[in-house]
Scaffold this motif. Sequence first.
Motif, PDB file in Angstrom:
ATOM      1  N   ILE A 288       0.840  -1.200   0.000  1.00 53.24           N
ATOM      2  CA  ILE A 288       0.000   0.000   0.000  1.00 53.24           C
ATOM      3  C   ILE A 288       0.875   1.249   0.000  1.00 53.24           C
ATOM      4  CG2 ILE A 288      -1.696   1.307   1.335  1.00 53.24           C
ATOM      5  CD1 ILE A 288      -2.814  -1.345   2.319  1.00 53.24           C
ATOM      6  N   LEU A 289       1.920   1.212   0.856  1.00 56.47           N
ATOM      7  CA  LEU A 289       2.822   2.363   0.966  1.00 56.47           C
ATOM      8  C   LEU A 289       3.471   2.671  -0.380  1.00 56.47           C
ATOM      9  CD1 LEU A 289       4.154   4.301   3.043  1.00 56.47           C
ATOM     10  CD2 LEU A 289       5.982   2.645   3.266  1.00 56.47           C
ATOM     11  N   GLN A 290       3.977   1.625  -1.046  1.00 55.36           N
ATOM     12  CA  GLN A 290       4.665   1.835  -2.325  1.00 55.36           C
ATOM     13  C   GLN A 290       3.720   2.396  -3.378  1.00 55.36           C
ATOM     14  OE1 GLN A 290       6.707  -1.568  -3.834  1.00 55.36           O
ATOM     15  NE2 GLN A 290       8.641  -0.930  -2.935  1.00 55.36           N
ATOM     16  N   VAL A 291       2.524   1.797  -3.487  1.00 56.08           N
ATOM     17  CA  VAL A 291       1.584   2.264  -4.509  1.00 56.08           C
ATOM     18  C   VAL A 291       1.174   3.708  -4.216  1.00 56.08           C
ATOM     19  CG1 VAL A 291      -0.676   1.889  -5.544  1.00 56.08           C
ATOM     20  CG2 VAL A 291       0.777  -0.046  -5.024  1.00 56.08           C
ATOM     21  N   ALA A 292       0.928   4.004  -2.930  1.00 59.17           N
ATOM     22  CA  ALA A 292       0.530   5.368  -2.564  1.00 59.17           C
ATOM     23  C   ALA A 292       1.624   6.360  -2.915  1.00 59.17           C
ATOM     24  CB  ALA A 292       0.210   5.434  -1.069  1.00 59.17           C
ATOM     25  N   LEU A 293       2.889   5.993  -2.616  1.00 54.52           N
ATOM     26  CA  LEU A 293       3.997   6.899  -2.919  1.00 54.52           C
ATOM     27  C   LEU A 293       4.138   7.089  -4.424  1.00 54.52           C
ATOM     28  CD1 LEU A 293       6.671   5.638  -0.370  1.00 54.52           C
ATOM     29  CD2 LEU A 293       5.464   7.798  -0.311  1.00 54.52           C
ATOM     30  N   THR A 294       3.991   5.986  -5.179  1.00 58.54           N
ATOM     31  CA  THR A 294       4.105   6.088  -6.634  1.00 58.54           C
ATOM     32  C   THR A 294       3.018   6.996  -7.187  1.00 58.54           C
ATOM     33  OG1 THR A 294       4.884   3.815  -6.602  1.00 58.54           O
ATOM     34  CG2 THR A 294       4.336   4.739  -8.745  1.00 58.54           C
ATOM     35  N   LEU A 295       1.781   6.813  -6.694  1.00 59.53           N
ATOM     36  CA  LEU A 295       0.674   7.620  -7.206  1.00 59.53           C
ATOM     37  C   LEU A 295       0.821   9.080  -6.804  1.00 59.53           C
ATOM     38  CD1 LEU A 295      -2.349   5.228  -6.724  1.00 59.53           C
ATOM     39  CD2 LEU A 295      -1.228   5.907  -8.842  1.00 59.53           C
ATOM     40  N   SER A 296       1.498   9.349  -5.672  1.00 60.94           N
ATOM     41  CA  SER A 296       1.699  10.744  -5.265  1.00 60.94           C
ATOM     42  C   SER A 296       2.860  11.375  -6.016  1.00 60.94           C
ATOM     43  CB  SER A 296       1.985  10.835  -3.766  1.00 60.94           C
ATOM     44  OG  SER A 296       1.201   9.935  -3.057  1.00 60.94           O
ATOM     45  N   GLY A 297       3.464  10.618  -6.933  1.00 62.81           N
ATOM     46  CA  GLY A 297       4.559  11.181  -7.714  1.00 62.81           C
ATOM     47  C   GLY A 297       5.890  11.214  -6.994  1.00 62.81           C
ATOM     48  N   VAL A 298       6.056  10.360  -5.988  1.00 65.22           N
ATOM     49  CA  VAL A 298       7.339  10.314  -5.279  1.00 65.22           C
ATOM     50  C   VAL A 298       8.304   9.445  -6.078  1.00 65.22           C
ATOM     51  CG1 VAL A 298       8.461   9.575  -3.159  1.00 65.22           C
ATOM     52  CG2 VAL A 298       6.219  10.626  -3.060  1.00 65.22           C
ATOM     53  N   GLN A 299       9.550   9.937  -6.226  1.00 66.04           N
ATOM     54  CA  GLN A 299      10.546   9.209  -7.014  1.00 66.04           C
ATOM     55  C   GLN A 299      10.882   7.861  -6.399  1.00 66.04           C
ATOM     56  OE1 GLN A 299      14.149  11.430  -7.507  1.00 66.04           O
ATOM     57  NE2 GLN A 299      13.024  13.333  -7.685  1.00 66.04           N
ATOM     58  N   VAL A 300      11.408   6.960  -7.263  1.00 62.69           N
ATOM     59  CA  VAL A 300      11.821   5.639  -6.785  1.00 62.69           C
ATOM     60  C   VAL A 300      12.899   5.765  -5.715  1.00 62.69           C
ATOM     61  CG1 VAL A 300      12.771   3.418  -7.489  1.00 62.69           C
ATOM     62  CG2 VAL A 300      11.237   4.653  -9.010  1.00 62.69           C
ATOM     63  N   ASP A 301      13.826   6.717  -5.901  1.00 57.63           N
ATOM     64  CA  ASP A 301      14.906   6.887  -4.925  1.00 57.63           C
ATOM     65  C   ASP A 301      14.358   7.202  -3.538  1.00 57.63           C
ATOM     66  OD1 ASP A 301      16.719   6.527  -6.960  1.00 57.63           O
ATOM     67  OD2 ASP A 301      16.747   8.658  -7.450  1.00 57.63           O
ATOM     68  N   VAL A 302      13.371   8.095  -3.499  1.00 49.88           N
ATOM     69  CA  VAL A 302      12.789   8.471  -2.207  1.00 49.88           C
ATOM     70  C   VAL A 302      12.006   7.293  -1.626  1.00 49.88           C
ATOM     71  CG1 VAL A 302      11.337  10.141  -1.029  1.00 49.88           C
ATOM     72  CG2 VAL A 302      12.683  10.844  -2.984  1.00 49.88           C
ATOM     73  N   GLN A 303      11.360   6.514  -2.493  1.00 55.49           N
ATOM     74  CA  GLN A 303      10.673   5.310  -1.999  1.00 55.49           C
ATOM     75  C   GLN A 303      11.668   4.358  -1.347  1.00 55.49           C
ATOM     76  OE1 GLN A 303       8.118   3.366  -4.787  1.00 55.49           O
ATOM     77  NE2 GLN A 303       7.427   5.293  -5.661  1.00 55.49           N
ATOM     78  N   ASN A 304      12.840   4.197  -2.004  1.00 59.74           N
ATOM     79  CA  ASN A 304      13.868   3.330  -1.416  1.00 59.74           C
ATOM     80  C   ASN A 304      14.304   3.843  -0.056  1.00 59.74           C
ATOM     81  OD1 ASN A 304      13.990   1.390  -3.331  1.00 59.74           O
ATOM     82  ND2 ASN A 304      15.727   2.253  -4.433  1.00 59.74           N
ATOM     83  N   ILE A 305      14.441   5.182   0.074  1.00 60.27           N
ATOM     84  CA  ILE A 305      14.840   5.765   1.362  1.00 60.27           C
ATOM     85  C   ILE A 305      13.795   5.397   2.414  1.00 60.27           C
ATOM     86  CG2 ILE A 305      15.316   7.903   2.622  1.00 60.27           C
ATOM     87  CD1 ILE A 305      16.055   9.186  -0.031  1.00 60.27           C
ATOM     88  N   ILE A 306      12.512   5.562   2.055  1.00 62.34           N
ATOM     89  CA  ILE A 306      11.452   5.329   3.038  1.00 62.34           C
ATOM     90  C   ILE A 306      11.401   3.851   3.444  1.00 62.34           C
ATOM     91  CG2 ILE A 306       8.951   5.377   3.361  1.00 62.34           C
ATOM     92  CD1 ILE A 306       8.940   7.900   1.594  1.00 62.34           C
ATOM     93  N   ILE A 307      11.487   2.953   2.446  1.00 61.19           N
ATOM     94  CA  ILE A 307      11.423   1.529   2.796  1.00 61.19           C
ATOM     95  C   ILE A 307      12.674   1.113   3.577  1.00 61.19           C
ATOM     96  CG2 ILE A 307      11.323  -0.798   1.833  1.00 61.19           C
ATOM     97  CD1 ILE A 307       9.487   0.329  -0.282  1.00 61.19           C
ATOM     98  N   GLY A 308      13.833   1.689   3.203  1.00 60.02           N
ATOM     99  CA  GLY A 308      15.042   1.420   3.972  1.00 60.02           C
ATOM    100  C   GLY A 308      14.888   1.856   5.423  1.00 60.02           C
ATOM    101  N   LEU A 309      14.290   3.039   5.634  1.00 62.31           N
ATOM    102  CA  LEU A 309      14.069   3.533   7.006  1.00 62.31           C
ATOM    103  C   LEU A 309      13.118   2.613   7.759  1.00 62.31           C
ATOM    104  CD1 LEU A 309      13.782   7.405   6.597  1.00 62.31           C
ATOM    105  CD2 LEU A 309      15.441   6.144   7.970  1.00 62.31           C
ATOM    106  N   VAL A 310      12.042   2.154   7.072  1.00 62.38           N
ATOM    107  CA  VAL A 310      11.091   1.257   7.729  1.00 62.38           C
ATOM    108  C   VAL A 310      11.798  -0.027   8.164  1.00 62.38           C
ATOM    109  CG1 VAL A 310       9.053  -0.172   7.344  1.00 62.38           C
ATOM    110  CG2 VAL A 310       9.069   2.176   6.549  1.00 62.38           C
ATOM    111  N   LEU A 311      12.654  -0.573   7.272  1.00 59.06           N
ATOM    112  CA  LEU A 311      13.377  -1.802   7.621  1.00 59.06           C
ATOM    113  C   LEU A 311      14.324  -1.558   8.799  1.00 59.06           C
ATOM    114  CD1 LEU A 311      14.229  -4.709   7.137  1.00 59.06           C
ATOM    115  CD2 LEU A 311      15.777  -3.946   5.369  1.00 59.06           C
ATOM    116  N   LEU A 312      15.033  -0.424   8.757  1.00 62.12           N
ATOM    117  CA  LEU A 312      15.977  -0.117   9.839  1.00 62.12           C
ATOM    118  C   LEU A 312      15.228  -0.011  11.177  1.00 62.12           C
ATOM    119  CD1 LEU A 312      18.923   0.509  10.481  1.00 62.12           C
ATOM    120  CD2 LEU A 312      18.448   2.898  10.060  1.00 62.12           C
ATOM    121  N   LEU A 313      14.100   0.693  11.159  1.00 61.02           N
ATOM    122  CA  LEU A 313      13.314   0.824  12.392  1.00 61.02           C
ATOM    123  C   LEU A 313      12.786  -0.532  12.842  1.00 61.02           C
ATOM    124  CD1 LEU A 313      11.275   4.108  11.881  1.00 61.02           C
ATOM    125  CD2 LEU A 313      13.160   3.679  13.461  1.00 61.02           C
ATOM    126  N   ALA A 314      12.340  -1.338  11.870  1.00 58.76           N
ATOM    127  CA  ALA A 314      11.780  -2.643  12.233  1.00 58.76           C
ATOM    128  C   ALA A 314      12.831  -3.527  12.890  1.00 58.76           C
ATOM    129  CB  ALA A 314      11.218  -3.330  10.990  1.00 58.76           C
TER     130      ALA A 314
END
Lengths: 343, 338
Positions: A288-314
């Motif tokens: 859901i997060l990825q699709v939402a970010l893609t639809l909001s026009g967020v770049q792939v690089d920024v998506q990677n940053i966000i998912i990387g942060l989620v993994l680090l926090l997890a």
Amino acid sequence: MSQRPGITLGETRSGFVGRLRTTLARRTEGRALALFFVVATVTWIMEPIVFTSYQVTLGRIALIGLVALGLTAVILMGELDLAVASTLAVAGVVMASIDNLALGIIAALLTGLLIGVVNAFFVVVVGINSFIATLGMLFFLRGAAFVISGEEPVRLANIDAGIAFGKPFIGDLTPRVLLFIVAFIAIQLFVTRVRVGREFYAVGGNREAAYDAGIPVRRRIFTGFMISGFVAALAGVINTLERTAADPTAGSTVLLASFAAAIIGGILLTGGRGSVFGTLLGATSLGILQVALTLSGVQVDVQNIIIGLVLLLAVISDPTTLRVVLGNARAFIQGRSEIQPEG
Amino acid sequence: MAGKPPSAVDTRAQVDSDLGIEKREFRLLEWMADRGIFVFTTALVLVAALFIDGFASLANITDVFNRAAPIGIVAVGMTFVVISANYLDLSVVAQVATAAVVLIAVSNASSIPAAMALAFLIALAYGLVNGVAVGVFKANAVIVTLSTTFIGLGILRWLTGGSIYFGPPEGPIRSFGTTKIGPFPLSMIVLVLITIALSLVLTRTNFGFLVKSYGSNREATRLAGVNTAWVVVGAFILSALGAMLGGFVLAAFSNTAVSAMSTGFDFRALAAIIVGGTSVFGGKGSVMRTLLGVVFVSVLTNIMVLSGLGFGYQQMAIGALIVAAVSVDSLARKAAVT
């Protein structure tokens, strides 16, 4: 078996509320559930289209989740399979290199099983830590994918099959989503209802004890790696069918997303704890997060940053070790030695 | 003891078994894990010099050194992480690219000292984040550094837009990258100096001792009253500083910087460390040996390039090398126990 005086499993509480609390305390999906609610609520308000065009979202969840499901089986035993990303690429390339579609799919899935066996061989027989063994395999197989494909994407001979594969099959569901659901149910039943699968928990919880209890630990580890290799190969087959071509560089972001899904799902990297349902929740949240970010026009690089942060926090916020960690953090800041035992 | 007097050899065997001393036989696996790298490197260089056309030329050897230097500087820093039994630092890929881009881009905009200072702060941040997550939160190093790789590369690509930065045609960076002393480029001399310095840190300082001690038995180290979190943070900071200097050298060599320039640094550095004889099981290893491992990996890569084998084959070879070297180490340990 009814006469077991004095043996109580875990804490016993009386009353419905008490039982509920005990049940909740045993569950491991807390963080995944929290993330799911936050992501779902924010997305509902900001980008409701993620839910109205749910086929896209489901497709993304299946993409992230399938590999994560296979990983879950391995991580439950306290091992890790970093080679999944390359297995996906190699399986896709193998499949596309064979002109006959059915033969290609069979060859790709067998490749996945074989990779699982090789991984398990190094872990069980040679005795290398699975992190390093599968890391070496990750590099080796990535190279192999380049060599087999001649460093270029391989086009699928039977393009019609690929196009048909992308279309809805039952209702609105594409074959990819259906295969993901089948894989989820199969692995869920396997680790909760089948004896061999239930023993995965025992192997991960305490390997010595499992061995003493007569569980064939080595064979279980072989089974686990074969499952994860097979599922990764299946994901490679699906990718190749959908894109009608196999890309030797495929799967580098899958590695991050699938690990994030499994770890947010509450699975303990040292093994013995976690659930397939948690992995599903983790994959759903990330999808859901990825699709939402893609639809909001967020770049792939920024998506990677966000998912990387989620993994680090997890990976640093495991609830069972958090108390120990807080003690460690206090000792760290005060410059003293850690006083509490390590988690 | 009456009658036949035992021969000298018998007596020694008798005394040995009386004292409970096991006779040490020659064990091939142990020897390979321990000393094999010296022989293998020599053999590889000899074979290459004899059979590969163009290997033994001055231009080629300088090229090998030029390519070995950045990987080597990264590897000697990362050796500390491996010795502390934390597998590896995957995020060096992001760190090297970031340092290279910062050096070229910021020095173009303002000055070289400013660029170096910023790169140093970034390296400290990497070391602290990785080290605290692994050392304080006890998270798995592979997963932590995997996520910091994606975060770091994501930030770098986002800010640069994936564009290539060119250094000025004249200037200190360019002249550093082109200066040679005999066949040795300046970067190789930097590598040797850093290796000597880090080797002294590992063998002569309290911190180096603690890294080894933590790697071989973290529980015992903790019980001895050591603040083990600082040991892990220190190891990751050294790795980050190595990656930063590796990035500087890489940028100076080509006088350009782009976010994708450090692909493959993670496993080449790991291969060099492990082939050199540092154990992934922790506690055992040396910085000097990593230097030898770097020579081995670089010569192997060079042979493959000269033989026309592409990136895929190189990656296969290095992946296989990692698994093989760790297998030998693991089997030697098993043989030593039984």
